[in-house]
Design a protein around this motif. Structure first.
Motif, short mmCIF file in Angstrom:
data_model
loop_
_atom_site.label_atom_id
_atom_site.label_comp_id
_atom_site.label_asym_id
_atom_site.label_seq_id
_atom_site.Cartn_x
_atom_site.Cartn_y
_atom_site.Cartn_z
N LEU A 120 0.82 -1.21 0.00
CA LEU A 120 0.00 0.00 0.00
C LEU A 120 0.86 1.26 0.00
O LEU A 120 0.59 2.21 -0.75
CB LEU A 120 -0.93 -0.02 1.21
CG LEU A 120 -2.00 -1.11 1.20
CD1 LEU A 120 -2.70 -1.20 2.56
CD2 LEU A 120 -3.04 -0.85 0.10
N TYR A 124 1.02 3.84 -3.21
CA TYR A 124 0.66 5.25 -3.02
C TYR A 124 1.81 6.16 -3.46
O TYR A 124 1.60 7.18 -4.12
CB TYR A 124 0.30 5.51 -1.56
CG TYR A 124 -0.20 6.92 -1.31
CD1 TYR A 124 -1.49 7.29 -1.69
CD2 TYR A 124 0.61 7.86 -0.71
CE1 TYR A 124 -1.96 8.58 -1.46
CE2 TYR A 124 0.16 9.16 -0.48
CZ TYR A 124 -1.13 9.51 -0.86
OH TYR A 124 -1.59 10.79 -0.65
N TRP A 135 -3.34 10.30 2.00
CA TRP A 135 -3.02 8.94 2.41
C TRP A 135 -4.16 8.28 3.18
O TRP A 135 -4.52 7.14 2.85
CB TRP A 135 -1.72 8.94 3.20
CG TRP A 135 -1.42 7.67 3.93
CD1 TRP A 135 -1.41 7.49 5.27
CD2 TRP A 135 -1.09 6.39 3.35
NE1 TRP A 135 -1.10 6.19 5.59
CE2 TRP A 135 -0.89 5.50 4.42
CE3 TRP A 135 -0.95 5.92 2.04
CZ2 TRP A 135 -0.56 4.16 4.23
CZ3 TRP A 135 -0.62 4.59 1.84
CH2 TRP A 135 -0.42 3.72 2.91
N LEU A 139 -5.92 4.87 2.03
CA LEU A 139 -5.81 3.72 2.92
C LEU A 139 -7.19 3.12 3.21
O LEU A 139 -7.33 1.89 3.31
CB LEU A 139 -5.13 4.12 4.23
CG LEU A 139 -4.83 3.02 5.23
CD1 LEU A 139 -3.93 1.95 4.62
CD2 LEU A 139 -4.17 3.60 6.49
N ASP A 151 -5.75 -1.33 -3.88
CA ASP A 151 -5.95 -0.79 -2.53
C ASP A 151 -6.16 -1.96 -1.60
O ASP A 151 -5.98 -3.13 -1.99
CB ASP A 151 -7.12 0.21 -2.48
CG ASP A 151 -8.48 -0.44 -2.77
OD1 ASP A 151 -8.52 -1.66 -3.03
OD2 ASP A 151 -9.49 0.27 -2.72
N ARG A 240 3.74 5.97 7.98
CA ARG A 240 2.50 5.73 7.24
C ARG A 240 1.46 5.03 8.11
O ARG A 240 0.26 5.33 8.03
CB ARG A 240 2.78 4.89 6.00
CG ARG A 240 3.40 5.64 4.84
CD ARG A 240 2.46 6.69 4.31
NE ARG A 240 2.94 7.32 3.08
CZ ARG A 240 2.56 8.51 2.70
NH1 ARG A 240 1.75 9.24 3.44
NH2 ARG A 240 3.01 9.03 1.58
N PHE A 241 1.90 4.07 8.91
CA PHE A 241 0.97 3.27 9.71
C PHE A 241 1.13 3.59 11.19
O PHE A 241 1.57 2.77 11.99
CB PHE A 241 1.18 1.78 9.43
CG PHE A 241 0.83 1.40 8.03
CD1 PHE A 241 -0.47 1.07 7.68
CD2 PHE A 241 1.80 1.40 7.03
CE1 PHE A 241 -0.80 0.73 6.39
CE2 PHE A 241 1.48 1.05 5.73
CZ PHE A 241 0.17 0.72 5.41
N ASN A 245 -4.11 6.02 11.32
CA ASN A 245 -3.93 5.24 10.09
C ASN A 245 -3.77 3.75 10.39
O ASN A 245 -4.27 2.90 9.63
CB ASN A 245 -2.71 5.74 9.32
CG ASN A 245 -2.91 7.14 8.77
OD1 ASN A 245 -4.03 7.54 8.47
ND2 ASN A 245 -1.84 7.90 8.65
N TYR A 249 -6.13 0.60 9.05
CA TYR A 249 -5.55 -0.60 8.42
C TYR A 249 -5.92 -1.86 9.19
O TYR A 249 -6.40 -2.85 8.61
CB TYR A 249 -4.03 -0.45 8.33
CG TYR A 249 -3.31 -1.72 7.96
CD1 TYR A 249 -3.18 -2.08 6.62
CD2 TYR A 249 -2.77 -2.55 8.93
CE1 TYR A 249 -2.53 -3.26 6.26
CE2 TYR A 249 -2.11 -3.72 8.59
CZ TYR A 249 -2.00 -4.07 7.26
OH TYR A 249 -1.36 -5.24 6.92
#
Length: 271
Positions: A120, A124, A135, A139, A151, A240-241, A245, A249
């Motif tokens: 992912l 992106y 983002w 996501l 995705d 990102r995670f 976020n 996820y």
């Protein structure tokens, strides 16, 4: 289950009849998107060409590699080579039944995958200029499968379908994980060759490994192909995670994924 997602699952599982072409091949490479597809195919193509005394692919692009590992609809270019093809697709329900797999003469499959978090983030970074969403919006994904070429919903459909088939017929499938290939590329190429029962000479594998470095591939960019394949992601998976976020996820993975394909789906594979 979201009705839009359920409808897309049904469409994917019942509408892709390309599996009927697979019987013409000695091996099929099936890759999750942004999982090192160009890299693995290019190394295999170089090793095949060198083993059989053929010209090497001029570039690592999809079209340049197609004479060696093509699409299922392609005709053979080199009669000396084993018939190999690749696909990103989700196969028809016909593959569920042993009698159908036998009748179609289906080959052995190599399934090349990568941790979903990395896929992912990589997708992106590669297509952000086309996606034109932030983002968190990307996501969260599109259950109907209309907005994005890849995705978390696409990954779930791909993961679940191939995971289901592996459970039904495990000897037919070999899983190749991107993270392991990065550290043991030679072993990966040798294992793939063994699974397909094809010959790759040790010297050819040596050459393929040298050709498959990022530095060497940067000199083999096809001027007529997409130029952002070798993109370098600047945002770490940790950034990102994180926080909200990661909640997005984890919630979607918990709801959608039925198979892990050997991954801990909730833990970042690296920074």
């Amino acid at each position: 289950m979201d009705p839009h997602y359920a409808a897309r699952v049904r469409k994917d599982n019942w509408s892709n009849f390309s599996v009927l072409r697979h019987g013409a091949f000695d091996g099929m490479l099936v890759t999750s998107k942004n999982s090192g597809t160009h890299w693995v195919k290019y190394m295999l193509a170089v090793a095949l060409a060198e083993t059989h005394g053929l010209p090497h692919p001029q570039y690592f692009s999809e079209n340049a590699v197609r004479p060696y590992i093509g699409w299922p609809k392609d005709k053979a270019t080199f009669s000396q080579l084993p018939r190999l093809a690749f696909s990103h697709t989700i196969p028809h329900r016909l593959m569920d039944w042993a009698w159908a797999r036998r009748a179609a003469g289906l080959p052995r499959y190599v399934l090349a995958v990568r941790h979903p978090m990395a896929i992912l983030a990589s997708h992106y970074a590669k297509w952000q200029h086309d996606l034109r969403v932030d983002w968190p919006t990307y996501l969260a994904g599109d259950p109907a499968g209309q907005q994005y070429r890849c995705d978390i919903f696409w990954l779930a459909r791909f993961w679940n379908r191939w995971g289901e088939l592996m459970q039904r017929d495990p000897a037919r499938f070999l899983v190749v994980r991107y993270e392991e290939t990065r550290s043991t590329a030679r072993a990966t190429l040798e294992t793939i060759a063994g699974h397909w029962d094809i010959r790759l000479s040790p010297a050819a594998i040596d050459l393929a490994l040298k050709a498959g470095t990022k530095e060497a591939m940067a000199r083999k960019v096809d001027p007529d192909a997409e130029r952002n394949v070798l993109q370098n992601r600047t945002e770490t998976l940790q950034s990102r995670f994180s926080d909200d976020n990661l909640v997005i996820y984890n919630s979607l993975v918990s709801a959608l994924f039925k198979y892990d394909l050997g991954y801990d789906l909730y833990t970042r594979p690296y920074a």
